[in-house]
Every structure is written in C-alpha cells, then in structure tokens.
Design an enzyme around this catalytic site. Structure first.
Site, PDB file in Angstrom:
ATOM      1  N   ASP A 333       0.732  -1.102   0.029  1.00  0.00           N
ATOM      2  CA  ASP A 333       0.212  -0.087   0.066  1.00  0.00           C
ATOM      3  C   ASP A 333       1.021   0.846  -0.098  1.00  0.00           C
ATOM      4  O   ASP A 333       2.218   1.198   0.392  1.00  0.00           O
ATOM      5  CB  ASP A 333      -0.754  -0.712   1.426  1.00  0.00           C
ATOM      6  CG  ASP A 333      -1.527   1.196   1.771  1.00  0.00           C
ATOM      7  OD1 ASP A 333      -2.400   1.568   0.573  1.00  0.00           O
ATOM      8  OD2 ASP A 333      -1.605   2.263   2.793  1.00  0.00           O
ATOM      9  N   ASP A 335      -0.049   4.817   0.947  1.00  0.00           N
ATOM     10  CA  ASP A 335      -0.009   5.968   1.513  1.00  0.00           C
ATOM     11  C   ASP A 335      -0.344   5.084   3.154  1.00  0.00           C
ATOM     12  O   ASP A 335      -0.485   5.076   3.450  1.00  0.00           O
ATOM     13  CB  ASP A 335      -1.837   6.757   1.575  1.00  0.00           C
ATOM     14  CG  ASP A 335      -1.346   7.403   0.269  1.00  0.00           C
ATOM     15  OD1 ASP A 335      -0.459   7.562  -0.037  1.00  0.00           O
ATOM     16  OD2 ASP A 335      -2.602   7.785  -0.564  1.00  0.00           O
TER      17      ASP A 335
END
Length: 500
Positions: A333, A335
């Site tokens: 991922d 952020d």
C-alpha cells in the site's frame, strides 16, 4: 432497523443442476429484492461458464474462487458486495416463493446489537426408516449457525475476518465463524423464515469418505479449545472410542506378530465388541435392508481407522511449525505504509517516506524479490486530485523509493462500483497477472484491514503494519487470518525468515 434495508445474496456453488432455478426463484420473489446476487463458482475448472438469470432490478454476477472450498468462496462473495446484510444461501437448498419478503421481515426487526439471522432449516423426512446417510442430512435441521441459509451484517464479517479458508470442506467453517462472532460479544438470532434442505443421495461408502472432516475438528480444537463441541452444539463425537478401536486392532496385529496368544485374544475381543456396538448403533434406527446392514458392517469396521488417520493428519497440520515461503512479489500500500499519509496528496514535494521504507525495500530487492504498489486514490474520482497531479506524486515516490516492478492504482470513488478498489482483489490480481505470477506467490503489506482483505480475496498472503489509524478490530482480524508486523523492516523479516 430502518426501513432502508439493503441485502445481497451470496451463493457458493460447484455447478449443481438446481442452481439456475434457485437464482430464478429469488428474482421472481416479492419486494424487497436483494441489491444483487453473487454466484461464486468454486469449480477448479469453470468450463463451461455458468449462465445465470439476471434482471435490472436485481443483477446477478458470477465470480470465480478457483476451487478453494466453500469458506474461501463465501469470502470471495461477501467481499465483493457493499450491502449492509449478506445472506449466504447454499446451492442445494429450496427457498419458498416469498423468501425475499420473509428474509426482509426477519432482518428489519433486528437492532444493531444483533449481527446475524439464521433461517430455520427443514429437511423433508423420507418415507420409512431413514438410512445412515439420510440421518446425517436430517441432523442439519437442528444445526447451530448453519450457513445453508444464514444472514450476517457485513460489518461483523469485516470485524472478525469472515470465514476461515483453512476449512476446505462444507463442515465446520460455519460453526467456526458463528463461534468467533459469538465470542466477540455479538448476538446471533434465529429468524422466522424456513427453507428446505433436500436429502442428498448417499453411497455405500459415503460415511467413510466424510471422516475427512475429523481434520477440521483438529483445527476447531486448536482455535477454540477443548470445549468447542459444547460451544457449537456439535455433540460429543466418538474420537475416544474410535481410538480405542484402532488400538485394539493394533493389539491383534501385535499379538499375532509376536505370537502372544493372550494379547491377540483380548485385543480381538475388544475390537469385535467395539465393532458390534458401533454397527448396531447405526443399524437399529435404519431400514435394516440387506444392503444397508452390509454397508453399516463394512463402514463400521473402516470408520475408526479413517477417523483417526484424518484426525492425526489435522493435528499435524495445525501444530507443525511453518516456515514462511519466499514470495515472488511483495505489493505495498502507498499511503501510511511507504509514505506518510497526507489526505489527497497532489504535491510531489509532500512525499515523505516512512523511516524504514528504504531499508525494507532494499532488503527485498537484494534477495531478488520484486516489489509493487497497489493504492486506492479516490481523490481522483471525487475530483480532488487531477490525474496529472497523481502521476507526478507517484513519480516522486518511484524516485525516492523505486524502482517498482508494477504500479496499480484505483482512481475511483468508493461508490463507483469498480472491481479494483480495496478491499476487492482487482489490483492484486492485475499486479500478479502483469508480472506473470500466481496471486498465491504475492504478499500484500498494508496498514488497514482493506489491504488484508484484498490480499485474502485474491489468494495472496498479507502482513498488516498497524499505524495510529488502524482500528483494533482490524489488527485482531489480521492476527487471525494473516500476520502482523511492528514495522516495515519487521514485515520483511517475516517475509524473508525462511531464507535468512
């Protein structure tokens, strides 16, 4: 509950003939119809493709789960819908014509403290005395938490992580889920609706084949402790008696082999007594036809050995130490996992890698493991970020942390109905396909439950690296179905542990 009831129907299937009529019957029912029907094709070879009836008012989708069993298939189904309630329906049940109204009536009256509603299962009794196979199906009528027709709030499925895909058979996966939901402090209630479960055709040795479920009993004991049977209403079972029967048979072999006549005679008497008791227990309630009696005598001799073999296999499987397998690809991922989260970041100068991102990525690349990014970027769909700004930000991420072997971005808003936004598995599958590897050879590393769910739905491994915004229930679910790391470097240690 409010009058704005939303529910979806999930039907795992292996392609039974009654499936089309089942879906057609739901579509023909009275309002309120489900938001959608998701048929999860769990055949290993989905050919020919399933063709299901569908309407504009209630669309039907067919998704594949690659033959991983009913638990994984149900997960694939509920993770792909957004309705408040998910109603699981087996492909061999028979629903009344007004079932849609009945299920809506049952769900509408439930307050938020009740997270599941179980239908009453009716098994039509056969004429005459039921056979052993038929009695097994008749027992479903009183089973607790049976998912032949069972509704769960999607929120509680998210909280506990859904079904455990380690249960490969339609046997204990529903009891495991119900027990986890109950022990999490939630209430499950029986509804007023009734569905029919026909008696499936049996076979001469069917009762021996179903002993494979003893491996699942080992997993239940491992997860829930010694009292799991009482907690799920499963009954006492016969593992102890089966073990004594097997030991008696072993005594016969040992007595004959070592020419110990007394041991052989005592063991043979004990084995014959146990066999006779078990066979009579099964013969007396049945039709007592020559075929049924012959089947009961033969299978009563075989079942203890099959049951103990499968139980030992299950105990070994849940207890053996497992070294993590080196993956082909690690998908991160973006952020709050690789870079500090800035809501709707549109300025490349705002890209700030988390402290150990460079070290973690470098360790993977040194060991020949490819890396990629899968990222929800709903700011594009909401009109808060331009595609050009997103491209510049991602280019800056690559400049600081790259090179990455694949980038997968979902630009859609949460209500767009796309198939890529996590927790759906679209980006994981696309990344695996782009790199030419199965999803099972990928690991997804993220900071929230949606990352873990996307991985599990795609058949990939997952590691959660919690941050301040990670909810406690997401961490609990990850500990149940994935792995939890304290940092990115710790996540890499977990990934590479088998090879260091």
């Amino acid at each position: 509950m409010t009058d704005q009831l939303t529910y979806a129907v999930v039907i795992p299937t292996i392609g039974r003939d009654a499936l089309t009529d089942l879906v057609g019957g739901i579509l023909a029912g009275p309002a309120p119809l489900p938001e959608e029907i998701v048929v999860v094709d769990d055949r290993r070879d989905p050919d020919p493709a399933l063709r299901m009836p569908s309407t504009e008012a209630c669309p039907t989708r067919v998704v594949a789960s690659d033959g991983h069993g009913p638990a994984a298939a149900r997960n694939r189904g509920w993770q792909s819908v957004s309705a408040e309630w998910v109603v699981f329906v087996d492909d061999d049940v028979q629903l009344p014509a007004d079932w849609t109204r009945q299920v809506a009536d049952d769900l509408r009256v439930l307050d938020r403290s009740i997270v599941a509603s179980q239908a009453r299962v009716h098994v039509p009794a056969p004429s005459g005395r039921p056979t052993d196979d038929q009695r097994r199906t008749l027992g479903l009528a009183g089973a607790q938490w049976i998912t032949a027709e069972m509704a769960y709030r999607r929120s509680v499925l998210l909280e506990v992580g859904g079904f455990d895909p380690r249960f490969p058979r339609a046997y204990r996966e529903d009891s495991d889920l119900g027990l986890r939901v109950s022990r999490a402090g939630h209430e499950i209630r029986s509804g007023e609706r009734v569905v029919d479960h026909p008696i499936a055709p049996g076979g001469f040795l069917r009762s021996v084949k179903v002993q494979a479920g003893n491996a699942d009993d080992a997993l239940m004991r491992h997860k829930h402790g010694r009292n799991w049977r009482a907690a799920t209403g499963a009954g006492p079972g016969r593992p102890g008696r089966h073990l004594l029967t097997v030991l008696a048979a072993a005594g016969v072999v040992a007595g004959v082999g070592f020419r110990h006549r007394r041991l052989a005679v005592i063991s043979a008497t004990a084995w014959a007594t146990a066999l006779l008791e078990f066979a009579l227990r099964r013969i007396v309630p049945g039709p007592r036809t020559p075929r049924e009696v012959a089947s009961m005598l033969l299978t009563s001799a075989l079942i203890p050995f099959a049951a103990i073999t499968h139980r030992l296999r299950g105990e070994w499987h849940v207890r053996r130490p497992r070294a993590p397998r080196r993956p082909a690809v690690v998908l991160f991922d973006r952020d709050d996992t690789l870079i500090v989260d800035v809501p709707y970041l549109d300025d490349p100068d705002g890209v700030d890698p988390v402290p150990d991102a460079v070290e973690a990525l470098s360790a993977l690349r040194r060991n020949g493991i490819r890396t990629g990014i899968i990222s929800n970027q709903s700011g594009v769909g909401r009109g808060l970020i331009s595609t050009d700004a997103l491209a510049r930000v991602n280019a800056r991420v690559s400049e600081l942390l790259g090179p990455f072997n694949t980038w997968q971005v979902c630009p859609h808003a949460p209500d767009a109905g796309c198939s890529c936004r996590k927790p759906l598995p679209g980006m994981v599958r696309r990344a695996a396909e782009e790199l030419g590897v199965p999803a099972s050879e990928c690991v997804v590393v993220g900071d929230i439950g949606a990352d873990v769910e996307a991985a599990r739905a795609a058949g990939a491994d997952a590691i959660l690296v919690p941050t301040n915004r990670t909810r406690p229930e997401e961490v609990s679910a990850a500990r149940e179905h994935a792995r939890v790391a304290s940092s990115l470097v710790h996540a890499v240690d977990l990934i590479m542990g088998a090879n260091r």
